[in-house]
Design a protein around this motif. Structure first.
Motif, PDB file in Angstrom:
ATOM      1  N   ALA A  32       5.620  -2.915   4.363  1.00 10.81           N
ATOM      2  CA  ALA A  32       6.711  -3.850   4.090  1.00 10.81           C
ATOM      3  C   ALA A  32       7.510  -3.460   2.854  1.00 10.81           C
ATOM      4  O   ALA A  32       6.945  -3.009   1.851  1.00 10.81           O
ATOM      5  CB  ALA A  32       6.157  -5.257   3.901  1.00 10.81           C
ATOM      6  N   TYR A  39       4.387  -6.489   9.718  1.00  7.14           N
ATOM      7  CA  TYR A  39       4.399  -5.704   8.484  1.00  7.14           C
ATOM      8  C   TYR A  39       2.973  -5.565   7.981  1.00  7.14           C
ATOM      9  O   TYR A  39       2.151  -6.480   8.130  1.00  7.14           O
ATOM     10  CB  TYR A  39       5.223  -6.389   7.396  1.00  7.14           C
ATOM     11  CG  TYR A  39       6.683  -6.552   7.728  1.00  7.14           C
ATOM     12  CD1 TYR A  39       7.611  -5.555   7.409  1.00  7.14           C
ATOM     13  CD2 TYR A  39       7.151  -7.702   8.361  1.00  7.14           C
ATOM     14  CE1 TYR A  39       8.959  -5.693   7.717  1.00  7.14           C
ATOM     15  CE2 TYR A  39       8.487  -7.858   8.677  1.00  7.14           C
ATOM     16  CZ  TYR A  39       9.390  -6.851   8.348  1.00  7.14           C
ATOM     17  OH  TYR A  39      10.721  -6.998   8.665  1.00  7.14           O
ATOM     18  N   LEU A  43      10.329 -11.886   3.418  1.00  5.63           N
ATOM     19  CA  LEU A  43       9.928 -11.377   4.729  1.00  5.63           C
ATOM     20  C   LEU A  43      10.148 -12.396   5.840  1.00  5.63           C
ATOM     21  O   LEU A  43      10.445 -12.024   6.984  1.00  5.63           O
ATOM     22  CB  LEU A  43       8.462 -10.932   4.698  1.00  5.63           C
ATOM     23  CG  LEU A  43       8.153  -9.691   3.859  1.00  5.63           C
ATOM     24  CD1 LEU A  43       6.660  -9.389   3.895  1.00  5.63           C
ATOM     25  CD2 LEU A  43       8.949  -8.480   4.338  1.00  5.63           C
TER      26      LEU A  43
END
Length: 265
Positions: A39, A82, A98
């Motif tokens: 990520a 991720y 995210l």
């Protein structure tokens, strides 16, 4: 068959096009696959992480996986995910960032102790005989698991501790037992197994067998043809079988998405 540990070229150390991974998975009988590249992280200015998706490639990654998900929906179920660390000082801002990509799941792979940008941070795969570093690794993974954001823990035995074996095994048993109590699955890492890394650690996996944690096999694919390596996958399955470990079926795995909701197959 399923695999939720899959990287892309955007991390800087994987090769192949996104679609090539999908086609290899389909060819080898996978029903579900998830992309879980490293990520992008909202580090303080001045820190550059060379092994993860850069911020300017983050939207491209999400768009690509979602497009493939739609294109191949009648053939294979593709998930956007991720792999990331639990960095305490950055976590709240990172998880909100995210969520903007509407991910299907996260896996916890603690590649650094403390926070990666700090000068004293330790890369988990490098040798250390420091009990303090071992304790920090165990603490951060445990705290990460307790957030409830992660679907499973990648290579839980990544920490490369070279100090007192008795101390290591005692602490790892307590760690594995805590993760069992949290009911979060642990990954037998196929990349580590086939490339003969310090993980999967046979001694730790004996403990996992005794404690009875739920287990998944994660290919940790960094190139498309990993999906075709059926011979080594059979050996990995036999390794686990010798320990009386049977990886969980797909319908036993719950993905935790960006809304904090569970998806079960």
């Amino acid at each position: 068959m399923y695999n939720f540990h899959n990287h892309t070229y955007r991390c800087g150390h994987a090769t192949g096009k996104d679609e090539e991974y999908v086609l290899e998975a389909i060819k080898n009988g996978y029903e579900v696959m998830g992309f879980s590249d490293h990520a992008p992280y909202l580090f303080p200015k001045g820190h550059h992480s060379g092994y993860r998706i850069q911020l300017d490639k983050a939207q491209d990654y999400a768009n690509s996986i979602k497009a493939l998900k739609e294109k191949y929906k009648s053939v294979i179920d593709i998930k956007l995910g991720y792999e990331l660390e639990y960095f305490p000082a950055l976590w709240d801002e990172e998880i909100e960032y995210l969520k903007g990509f509407e991910y299907d799941y996260l896996i916890l792979g603690q590649h650094y102790t403390d926070n990666e940008y700090e000068p004293f941070a330790h890369y988990s795969g490098h040798e250390t005989d420091s009990v303090a570093v071992l304790d920090k690794y165990i603490s951060q993974v445990t705290l990460g698991a307790k957030t409830g954001c992660f679907t499973y823990i990648a290579h839980p035995d990544l920490i490369n501790f070279t100090g007192d074996k008795e101390v290591y095994l005692k602490k790892m048993r307590n760690f594995i037992t805590t993760l069992k109590e949290l009911d979060i699955p642990l990954e037998f890492n196929f990349l580590g197994y086939t490339s003969h890394r310090n993980y999967p650690n046979p001694n730790v996996w004996k403990i996992i067998a005794e404690v009875g944690n739920r287990v998944v096999i994660g290919l940790d694919a960094h190139k498309p043809n990993v999906y075709s390596d059926k011979e080594d996958l059979q050996k990995a399955t036999e390794f686990l079988a010798d320990l009386n470990i049977t990886p969980i079926n797909l319908n036993e795995l719950k993905l935790v998405n960006y809304k904090g909701e569970y998806e079960q197959f």
